[in-house]
Each structure stands twice: as C-alpha cells, then as structure tokens.
Design a protein around this motif. Structure first.
Motif, PDB file in Angstrom:
ATOM      1  N   TYR A  75       8.274   0.766  -4.845  1.00  0.00           N
ATOM      2  CA  TYR A  75       7.193   0.790  -5.840  1.00  0.00           C
ATOM      3  C   TYR A  75       5.849   1.058  -5.168  1.00  0.00           C
ATOM      4  CZ  TYR A  75      10.933  -1.494  -8.329  1.00  0.00           C
ATOM      5  OH  TYR A  75      12.155  -1.776  -8.870  1.00  0.00           O
ATOM      6  N   LEU A 116       4.279   4.646  -4.500  1.00  0.00           N
ATOM      7  CA  LEU A 116       4.021   5.587  -5.585  1.00  0.00           C
ATOM      8  C   LEU A 116       2.547   5.590  -5.976  1.00  0.00           C
ATOM      9  CD1 LEU A 116       7.070   4.828  -7.928  1.00  0.00           C
ATOM     10  CD2 LEU A 116       6.899   6.558  -6.149  1.00  0.00           C
ATOM     11  N   PRO A 117       1.758   6.514  -5.442  1.00  0.00           N
ATOM     12  CA  PRO A 117       0.337   6.574  -5.801  1.00  0.00           C
ATOM     13  C   PRO A 117       0.152   6.879  -7.295  1.00  0.00           C
ATOM     14  CG  PRO A 117       0.832   8.066  -3.986  1.00  0.00           C
ATOM     15  CD  PRO A 117       2.128   7.566  -4.489  1.00  0.00           C
ATOM     16  N   ALA A 118       1.203   7.405  -7.937  1.00  0.00           N
ATOM     17  CA  ALA A 118       1.104   7.704  -9.361  1.00  0.00           C
ATOM     18  C   ALA A 118       0.940   6.431 -10.186  1.00  0.00           C
ATOM     19  CB  ALA A 118       2.359   8.446  -9.817  1.00  0.00           C
ATOM     20  N   ARG A 119       1.316   5.298  -9.631  1.00  0.00           N
ATOM     21  CA  ARG A 119       1.304   4.034 -10.376  1.00  0.00           C
ATOM     22  C   ARG A 119       0.412   3.026  -9.674  1.00  0.00           C
ATOM     23  NH1 ARG A 119       4.001   5.651 -15.024  1.00  0.00           N
ATOM     24  NH2 ARG A 119       5.458   7.256 -14.339  1.00  0.00           N
ATOM     25  N   TRP A 133       1.459  -0.602  -8.930  1.00  0.00           N
ATOM     26  CA  TRP A 133       2.442  -0.849  -7.869  1.00  0.00           C
ATOM     27  C   TRP A 133       1.908  -0.435  -6.493  1.00  0.00           C
ATOM     28  CZ3 TRP A 133       6.937   2.085 -10.742  1.00  0.00           C
ATOM     29  CH2 TRP A 133       7.424   1.272 -11.781  1.00  0.00           C
TER      30      TRP A 133
END
Lengths: 412, 327
Positions: free
Chosen positions: A206, A209-212, A215
């Motif tokens: 988790y 993930l730089p997209a989230r 996290w």
C-alpha cells in the motif's frame, strides 16, 4: 539423548492416524464446535460457487472501491501471522521457559492465519483459474518490480517455515526423541527475520502507491508491526484461555502476564502512531487528507465508515487501558474481554478502516460508499471458520503429544 | 468452467431457431432459406455429436479453449504463435456467438510514439467521444463501461477531481468548461510496475496495453493508477453481435471476459493502421489532437510547441503522454 519409549514402533503412518483420531474425538461440546465450523465452511463454499459462476459482480466492489472485505481481512491476518514472532523470539532465542511451553500454539495460530490470507487472496481474484500465471517457470512472477510478487513469496515462505519447524519438533516428541536443536535453529532465525518481512512487505504493498495519498505514508510499515504485535498476541491469549479452560493443558498465569506486557507495549506504540497520523491529516487538512476526512467524519454525505472507525478507536483505547492497568490480575474473566476488545478494534481499523478510505475518493474525486454483499460476508465467514478449523486441527494433537512427551520424561 | 460452457451452448441452441423465425418475419424468402440452411447445419451438428452430449461444447471448441487456456503471455509469443492465437479467437467467436471478426496482431510501427492533446477551450461536453469509444472498443453495455470521462468544470479549477463527472443536462452550460480524462499512457506507468504477472506493459509505440487472457484479476494496477485509467470486468461484458466492431486487435477492442482488466489503448486496432482513435475522429469541436510525437511535422508536435500545455499530477513523475491546452 534418546529415551526408551514405553510405546515403541511409532512412525509417520501412526502419527497421521493418531492426529486424525485425536482431532475427531472429543466431547459433545467439541463435536458441536466442529459442526458449527463445518456449517460456516459450507456456507462459504456455496457463496464462492455463486461468485465463481457469475463473477466478482456479486460483490459490492466497484471500479472505485476495487478492494473490499477480502483484502481488508487479508491485510489484518498477515499481521496475526507475523505476531507469532513475539513468542518465537523469546522462546527460542532468549530461552524463555514459560513462553517455550506455548510457542507451538503461537505457531499454530500463525499457520491458520496464513491459510486464511491465501484464501482471501484467491477469493479476491477475478481469474482464479489463471493463478498459475504467477508461478515462475510456467508463468511469470513480476519480481522484484511488483510488491504483490514479493508478498506472494514471503507469505508462502513463512507458511512453509511455520509448518516445517513445528512439525519437526512435534514429530520428534511424538517418537519420544529430543529434537536436534542444530537442525531447526537456522530456520528459527530465518522465520524471525521472515515474520517482520511479511508484514513490512504487506505494508509496502500500500505504502508504495503514490496514487493513494492515504496509504502512501512511511509510517504504514512500522504501524503495521505495532498493531500486529498487539492484535496477534491478543488472539493467542484468547486461544490460550480457551485451551486452559477446555483441556487438561494448564497455562501458567506468568505466560498471560508476559503476553499482556507485549500487547500493552505494542498497543501503546500503535496508538501513538495513530495519533501522529490523525494529527498530520487534521492539523492542516489538504486534498491528500480527504480519505481521512471520509473515514472519520464522512464526505459529501457519504459516511458508511464513520460509526465503524469510532467504535474501533474506542475499543482500541478501552482494551489497551484495561490491559495496562490489569484490574483482574491476569484472571481470564477480565483478560478475555479486554483481548477481544483490542483484537476487534484493530481488526476494524486495520481492515476496512484502512483499505476502503485508501480508495475513496477516487483519483478523479468521486465518492461512493461500500458495504460488503451477502456473498462477501459468507465467503469471509467460511474462510474464518476454515482458519479456526486449521488452528484447532494443528493445536489439538500438538498439545496431546507435548503432554505425553513431558509425562514420559518425568517417568524416566 | 463447465457450467459456463454449458450455458453458452444452451443459449446458442435456444437462440438459433428464434433467429430463423426472426429472419423469416423481417426479411425476404432468400434470407429465410439461408437461415433455414444454417439451422439445418446446426441441427445436423447437434445430431452428429449425439443427443446426450449435445449440451457439451464441440470437440473443436474444446480443443480451441484448451489451447487458449494454456497459451503464453502475449509478449513471449513468437510472431507465428501470435497469429495462431488470433486465428483461434476468431474461430471461437464464430462458434460461440456466430460473429465473424477479423483480429489483428499487428506490432508497433517503428519510429512511432503516440501522444494526445486535449483542448480545454474547445470541448463543449457533448460526449460524442464517449459514444464513439464505447462502440469502437466493444465496451460492456450492461454496466455502461466507458474509458473516457468528461467533467463539467467551474471556472477557477483545473483538476477533474473538482468538476462534476455526472451531468445530465444540455451542454454547453454558460460559465462552465469541460475536461476529458482517460488513460494517459504514462511513460513511467505505475500500473505496469504493480502487475504481479506482467499482464500489462508499455508497447514500443508508447501505448499501455493489457493481455486480457494473462490477467489474473487482482486489481493491483487499478489501485496503483493515479488517473482512474483502468476498468475491471465485474460481470461478463455484453455487446450485441449486431453492434460489435468486427475489426479487432488482440491488445485492443477484442471481447474481454469477466474477471479481466481493460483500459483505453488509444484504439490500437485503428492507430496501428494509420487511422485516428475513435474519440478524436468523433469529436465535433476538434478538441482532440492525436499523433506521432517523433514526427516533427505532426499536429501533436505543433500543439506542444505553440500552445501552453499542462498535464495532471506531474508531481508523481508518471510522465503522461496526454496534455491539456488552452487556446
């Protein structure tokens, strides 16, 4: 160091026979317990057949909340599995006599938890029949690039380690031999390192993930460990209380005290880190804090997780306080509810409370609520029942063998 | 697996007589005779395979499915293996759905790197691009899957997350502007890094593709994508045979199945043939620009050189090949 046995001629076939007989025989209460587990497992199998036939559309997951109850439980139970190290480390390395007596139970719980993790992953796959694509050689494992590839390696490796070492020790004891420490000690060291690895890598899954933004947080790994080392020993304490009351295998209250200290220290570190995260999200709320806002207070009228997270935090704090002040002096009637409170609190917070807000709002700002469907709940219950069954199946014969081995030693 | 096969076969058996009666009603005598001949052929196949086994797929179908199940990752296939799988898939489409498709396995053209630009000033939110994309790429009609999202934006904002992605009214609305989002085909794609089986990758012409058959449906790529560029098949997708785009590409608009990930491929089946993506062709305002980034004379290069362009979430260093610009 070999002892003359009063019952010679044991071996692998006798071992398997005995293990099965011991597991199937028991009082009425035990038979009833097995029937309940079987019922839940059947429910799980039925629900999985429905999901297999129709597709993951029978779950309430969507393109926005693309992971749900399965991955939440997977994440949590990796922690429970890793927590066995809190018994293995003192028992084998620091030669703690008390914890050495129960380390086998901790390892049994770890195996059960790992089996559940693998089943949760399989339940979550859209193409379970394609799972062979992951096997290097006939398939492709995207290692070292994909953290999921790492996770598959470490979880299966840890499962192997936690089956191998206890099996060797138990099998030696069954045949009335003292196990050769030189043979299993390297694997103990490896499994200690490995326990930290499984949980750190699951966190990295988790965290990477730089997209989230929810996290993508460097505290994730350490916090996973702290919460695991609180929830895991809490579960082991519950199992020990059950064994203490239901069998002739008596657990020294010193053991409960040691476990309690491990839980309290870990739970306090976990709460400090939780506080630090909450501070970061709410002192100066940014776009990256929207997931946390959604989790704790709801966003644009969507607030499915709000009651859950506050319940979880209350349980967390209450459980930690009770265990810290120990009003029942390690008596089961206080210890049991406190451990259950803490365990459940961490389960909610680190399960759904971690996975769902990571995906909401979506990268394009869309918000949807998620609650599992009956299929997801049934499959989850089935997997939990199977996990409890595995733990029972491993621990019951282990206890009988250990007791008999002790008895034999005392007689000679 | 078996249950599914049986069902499909049953559907086929049930639908074939209906089809013939339909044709009789709608079309002339010649069509009726054609249909009847087809039905007779189907019937004789069913007879030949025996009454007891009629529900099971034919030997040919079973063999094709067997080979399809055990095939390699597309990227590891030789040119002839690619050709074989494409032929098998064409044949299976014929057997299962009675659709004649032409599937290509055409490789990337050397010296081509595709790029896309979106004119924020021009877009008026008609969503012709969305409709064209759904049609061209055989997107699931049942779940209303769409690769392209259009957001209605208030002035003062420049990120789709701040806009309204679900508007149902006449456009354009005074005082608003429109922004489209789809897969941005990053040069440094987080989804590719995440995939545990290498079922998704970046082709030499810069298109990020999925080998649908190699995907295990774990959805880690979906979690890794910062642009909501990927779509998952929660159910078996449904596209009526009549509406299906028959010219397909293995990595593009061929039919997916449940449990597989899919995404925008810059219409690989069109662009590798030298055509424009369906969305670009359909746009009535000319807001969409597509071309070869390596060709200094291309329109996309003109936009990059002469307009003020920007990209979304540049701080993530994903390096999307999708630029927004303002006239």
């Amino acid at each position: 160091m070999t002892h003359k046995s009063s019952t010679p001629g044991r071996g692998l076939i006798a071992f398997i026979k005995d293990v099965i007989t011991w597991n199937l025989s028991g009082g009425l209460a035990y038979q009833f317990f097995l029937c309940i587990l079987a019922a839940f497992m059947m429910l799980g199998i039925y629900a999985y057949l429905v999901q297999f036939k129709i597709g993951l559309g029978v779950t309430n997951m969507s393109n926005i909340v693309s992971w749900g109850l399965y991955i939440s439980n997977f994440t949590f139970f990796v922690g429970v599995a890793a927590a066995a190290v809190m018994l293995i480390l003192p028992a084998y390395i620091f030669k703690d006599k008390d914890l050495h007596k129960v380390v086998i139970i901790g390892e049994g719980v770890a195996v059960g938890a790992l089996v559940m993790c693998l089943l949760f992953i399989i339940a979550d796959l859209g193409g379970p029949l394609n799972a062979w694509h992951l096997i290097p050689g006939i398939g492709i494992l995207n290692w070292p690039s994909s953290l999921l590839a790492w996770d598959i390696i470490v979880i299966n490796g840890y499962l192997a380690l936690n089956l191998l070492v206890p099996f060797y020790i138990i099998y030696c004891h069954y045949n009335n031999r003292a196990p050769n420490e030189n043979k299993y000690r390297p694997f103990i060291f490896l499994s200690i390192f490995w326990a930290f690895a499984i949980h750190m890598i699951t966190a990295f899954l988790y965290e990477g993930l730089p997209a989230r933004p929810f996290w993508n947080n460097p505290l994730m790994g350490p916090r996973f460990l702290a919460s695991a080392f609180a929830a895991g020993p809490a579960l082991i304490s519950v199992v020990l209380i059950i064994i203490d009351t239901a069998t002739t295998f008596k657990i020294n209250s010193k053991i409960f005290n040691k476990l309690r200290l491990i839980i309290v220290v870990s739970a306090i570190i976990n709460l400090i880190m939780l506080f630090s995260e909450v501070f970061k999200e709410f002192y100066f709320t940014t776009h990256h804090s929207l997931s946390a806002v959604y989790l704790f207070f709801g966003l644009d009228g969507y607030d499915a997780l709000v009651p859950w997270i506050w319940t979880a935090i209350s349980m967390n704090i209450l459980g930690t306080v009770i265990l810290a002040f120990n009003p029942g002096k390690n008596k089961p009637f206080v210890l049991l509810p406190a451990c259950v409170l803490l365990f459940t609190g961490i389960w909610i917070e680190k399960g759904m409370g971690l996975i769902i807000p990571g995906l909401v709002p979506s990268p394009l700002g869309e918000i949807v609520d998620y609650a599992p469907s009956w299929v997801e709940v049934s499959i989850t219950l089935g997997i939990l029942a199977f996990g409890i069954f595995v733990v029972t199946f491993l621990i019951k014969p282990a206890i009988i063998i250990e007791q008999r081995f002790e008895e034999d030693r005392r007689l000679h | 697996m078996d249950i599914r096969k049986n069902n499909e076969n049953k559907n086929q058996k049930e639908s074939s007589p209906n089809q013939t009666t339909d044709k009789k009603k709608k079309f002339g005598r010649r069509d009726f005779l054609k249909g009847a001949a087809k039905a007779a052929a189907l019937g004789s196949v069913a007879m030949a395979s025996g009454c007891g086994t009629a529900l099971l797929p034919s030997k040919e179908e079973r063999e094709l499915r067997w080979k399809e199940y055990f095939k390699k990752n597309y990227r590891l296939m030789t040119v002839s293996e690619k050709e074989e799988t494409v032929r098998r898939l064409e044949r299976l489409a014929k057997i299962k759905k009675d659709v004649s498709i032409q599937m290509s396995s055409k490789a990337a053209i050397p010296g081509v790197l595709y790029g896309y630009a979106f004119n924020v000033t021009r877009c008026e939110g008609f969503m012709e691009c969305v409709a064209a994309c759904v049609k061209e790429n055989n997107l699931d009609r049942k779940s209303k899957t769409q690769y392209i999202r259009i957001f209605e934006m208030e002035p003062g904002e420049m990120a789709p997350a701040a806009g309204n992605g679900k508007y149902f009214h006449e456009v354009p609305v005074e005082g608003h502007f429109y922004m489209g989002a789809q897969c941005f085909h990053c040069e440094n794609p987080p989804c590719v890094k995440a995939c545990p089986t290498k079922a998704t990758w970046k082709e030499p012409d810069g298109i990020v593709v999925v080998d649908y058959n190699w995907c295990i449906g774990c959805r880690y790529c979906m979690a890794a994508c910062p642009y909501y560029g990927r779509r998952f098949n929660w159910h078996d997708p449904e596209v009526p045979a009549k509406e299906m785009t028959k010219k397909q590409h293995y990595l593009g608009n061929r039919m997916r199945a449940r449990g597989q990930m899919e995404k925008c491929t810059f219409c690989v089946q069109r662009t590798r043939e030298g055509r424009l993506p369906a969305c670009v062709e359909a746009c009535p305002t000319g807001a969409r620009v597509f071309g070869n980034l390596l060709d200094p004379k291309s329109e996309i290069r003109f936009v990059l050189k002469n307009k003020k362009v920007f990209r979304l979430k540049e701080e993530l260093t994903t390096d999307p090949k999708f630029w927004y610009f303002i006239d």
